[in-house]
Design an enzyme around this catalytic site. Structure first.
Site, PDB file in Angstrom:
ATOM      1  N   GLU A 197       0.819  -1.207   0.000  1.00 55.84           N
ATOM      2  CA  GLU A 197       0.000   0.000   0.000  1.00 55.84           C
ATOM      3  C   GLU A 197       0.862   1.269   0.000  1.00 55.84           C
ATOM      4  OE1 GLU A 197      -3.934  -1.070   2.414  1.00 55.84           O
ATOM      5  OE2 GLU A 197      -2.167  -2.056   3.185  1.00 55.84           O
TER       6      GLU A 197
ATOM      7  N   SER B 287      -6.049  -3.922   1.700  1.00 56.79           N
ATOM      8  CA  SER B 287      -6.360  -3.588   0.307  1.00 56.79           C
ATOM      9  C   SER B 287      -6.825  -4.799  -0.489  1.00 56.79           C
ATOM     10  CB  SER B 287      -5.148  -2.956  -0.391  1.00 56.79           C
ATOM     11  OG  SER B 287      -4.968  -1.647   0.076  1.00 56.79           O
TER      12      SER B 287
ATOM     13  N   SER C  26     -11.109   9.901   0.504  1.00 53.67           N
ATOM     14  CA  SER C  26     -11.246   8.588   1.147  1.00 53.67           C
ATOM     15  C   SER C  26     -12.447   8.588   2.086  1.00 53.67           C
ATOM     16  CB  SER C  26     -10.001   8.249   1.969  1.00 53.67           C
ATOM     17  OG  SER C  26      -8.862   8.205   1.150  1.00 53.67           O
TER      18      SER C  26
HETATM   19  N1  LIG Z   1     -17.197 -12.700   4.882  1.00 49.27           N
HETATM   20  C1  LIG Z   1     -17.379 -11.939   3.804  1.00 49.27           C
HETATM   21  N2  LIG Z   1     -18.572 -11.914   3.140  1.00 49.27           N
HETATM   22  C2  LIG Z   1     -18.763 -11.139   2.048  1.00 49.27           C
HETATM   23  N3  LIG Z   1     -17.814 -10.338   1.525  1.00 49.27           N
HETATM   24  C3  LIG Z   1     -16.606 -10.301   2.134  1.00 49.27           C
HETATM   25  C4  LIG Z   1     -16.333 -11.092   3.302  1.00 49.27           C
HETATM   26  N4  LIG Z   1     -15.070 -10.831   3.680  1.00 49.27           N
HETATM   27  C5  LIG Z   1     -14.564  -9.966   2.799  1.00 49.27           C
HETATM   28  N5  LIG Z   1     -15.477  -9.632   1.848  1.00 49.27           N
HETATM   29  C6  LIG Z   1     -15.237  -8.720   0.710  1.00 49.27           C
HETATM   30  O1  LIG Z   1     -13.844  -8.598   0.500  1.00 49.27           O
HETATM   31  C7  LIG Z   1     -13.401  -7.254   0.758  1.00 49.27           C
HETATM   32  C8  LIG Z   1     -12.035  -7.278   1.421  1.00 49.27           C
HETATM   33  O2  LIG Z   1     -12.063  -8.015   2.619  1.00 49.27           O
HETATM   34  P1  LIG Z   1     -11.510  -7.401   3.987  1.00 49.27           P
HETATM   35  O3  LIG Z   1     -11.667  -8.438   5.034  1.00 49.27           O
HETATM   36  O4  LIG Z   1     -12.176  -6.112   4.233  1.00 49.27           O
HETATM   37  O5  LIG Z   1      -9.965  -7.236   3.683  1.00 49.27           O
HETATM   38  P2  LIG Z   1      -8.987  -5.963   3.583  1.00 49.27           P
HETATM   39  O6  LIG Z   1      -8.381  -5.833   4.938  1.00 49.27           O
HETATM   40  O7  LIG Z   1      -7.992  -6.323   2.568  1.00 49.27           O
HETATM   41  O8  LIG Z   1      -9.845  -4.773   3.229  1.00 49.27           O
HETATM   42  C9  LIG Z   1     -14.519  -6.666   1.593  1.00 49.27           C
HETATM   43  O9  LIG Z   1     -14.545  -5.271   1.470  1.00 49.27           O
HETATM   44  C10 LIG Z   1     -15.741  -7.341   0.986  1.00 49.27           C
HETATM   45  O10 LIG Z   1     -16.073  -6.752  -0.269  1.00 49.27           O
END
Ligand SMILES: Nc1ncnc2c1ncn2[C@@H]1O[C@H](COP(=O)(O)OP(=O)(O)O)[C@@H](O)[C@H]1O
Ligand SMILES: [Mg+2]
EC number: 6.3.2.4
Length: 367
Positions: free
Chosen positions: A18, A194, A328
């Site tokens: 990032e 990300s 953001s």
């Molecule tokens: N359990 C879940 N159910 C549905 N969508 C999910 C789930 N976990 C992650 N996502 C999708 O994946 C994206 C990235 O996951 P996240 O856990 O937020 O990781 P990061 O820390 O990389 O942002 C989320 O913004 C969502 O769109």
């Protein structure tokens, strides 16, 4: 601090994926910070992890890091009675490298995960944002969930496994995940951001591929049930009595909010404030504050949720150093809640000093 302007060092770039996001956040902060209160110096960290004094984020975005030797490479002197920067080649630095506070604008590993915060603690310097524990719990999706469960916050079902466990018994783990989670499921490296290394697996062959991909990025992997719902985010600001903003909504341009959906121009958008019934907003704000306190965060955090069609709330994650460009989600949410961007920077710096002073009140030994 009364008579001279507060000397703030913006620290940005860094080793994580990032890096560019960090430069963008830092550029916005550099432009908007209140010059009548603050003198700003900059330190850019390149992708190798070397620190350089005086580089501007906007220049780095256009031209990358200069050849070594052009800008002084610096190091933080870990001397709690006189923390300062020195140039490795002995060149003099403005104000002898001394400063009042460091504002880390670094996302991901080696910036948002407690490692940098540990260095700053060792040197006894005030800094903006979360400390060691809050940062590391906010980075590790498995331990973060443990802290959330401890406070009875609602989460998706999940399974955590180590890379070594997986490669020793791949079939057992696949069977276990199919029994406990099912398809589709989300497979994530525990410590990243990300959406890097994250996949949505719809069947066994995609699951196996997803586990291997996640294993490239981390020794720990988290697999979660798929939550069908809107993606709603709340900004939190404060230390011991944090405040929560209005919620905002992410409208991802892809099946989920992937790296591409986050950073390429394919039409993901934000809706601020998110249209939600008041009782859901109240619950989200309460949970956002609880999530913040659960991981022992300070300063700022963005807390991300899913809200289902039936208005059920599932907590996804906390980000202790969320994206901080003017467009953001985090700053936009505060703007919508009544705190403009430049005031927000003021608050974060004040909160950094507050946290530092609070810590000074504790004894570290019996004598
Ligand atoms: N359990 C879940 N159910 C549905 N969508 C999910 C789930 N976990 C992650 N996502 C999708 O994946 C994206 C990235 O996951 P996240 O856990 O937020 O990781 P990061 O820390 O990389 O942002 C989320 O913004 C969502 O769109
Ligand atoms: Mg996320």
């Amino acid at each position: 601090m009364e008579n001279h302007k507060i000397r703030v060092i913006l620290l940005f770039g860094g080793r994580s994926g990032e890096h560019e996001v960090s430069l963008n956040s830092a550029q916005s902060i550099f432009k908007a910070i209140d010059r009548s209160r603050f003198d700003v110096e900059t330190i850019g960290i390149n992708k190798q992890g070397q620190w350089f004094w005086g580089l501007l984020p906007q220049t780095l975005l256009k031209e990358g890091f200069p050849e070594t030797g052009e800008a002084p490479q610096v190091t933080l002197v870990v001397d709690p009675s006189n923390p300062r920067f020195i140039a490795l080649d002995g060149r003099p630095l403005p104000n002898d490298g001394k400063f009042d506070l460091i504002f880390p604008v670094l996302h991901g590993p080696y910036g948002e995960d407690g490692t940098l915060q540990g260095l700053l603690e060792m040197a006894n310097v005030p800094y903006a944002g979360s400390g060691v524990l809050g940062s590391s719990l906010g980075m590790d999706k498995d331990r973060m969930k443990a802290a959330f469960l401890d406070k009875k916050l609602p989460l998706a079902r999940f399974v955590t496994l180590l890379r070594s466990d997986y490669f020793n018994h791949p079939d057992n783990w696949v069977a276990d995940i199919e029994a406990k989670i099912g398809y589709p499921c989300f497979v994530k490296p525990a410590n990243l951001g990300s959406s890097v290394g994250i996949s949505k697996a719809h069947d066994r062959s995609e699951l196996i591929q997803a586990l291997k991909l996640a294993a490239d990025y981390d020794r720990k992997i988290v697999v979660e049930e798929n939550i069908v719902g809107r993606e709603i985010e709340v900004a939190v600001l404060g230390n011991d009595q944090p405040k929560a903003s209005l919620p905002g909504e992410i409208l991802p341009a892809e099946e989920f909010y992937s790296y591409e959906a986050k950073y390429s121009d394919i039409g993901s958008s934000l809706k601020i404030p998110a249209p939600l019934p008041q009782f859901v907003i109240d619950q989200l704000q309460k949970m956002a504050r609880e999530a913040f306190l659960a991981v022992d965060a300070s300063g700022l955090s963005r807390v991300d949720f899913f809200v289902t069609e039936k208005n059920e709330i599932v907590l996804n994650e906390i980000n202790t150093l969320p994206g901080f460009t003017e467009i953001s989600m985090y700053p936009k949410l505060w703007e919508a809640t009544g705190i403009p961007y430049s005031k927000l920077i003021d608050h974060l710096i004040d909160l950094g000093f507050e946290r530092y002073q609070e810590k000074q009140k504790s004894r570290i030994s019996r004598d």
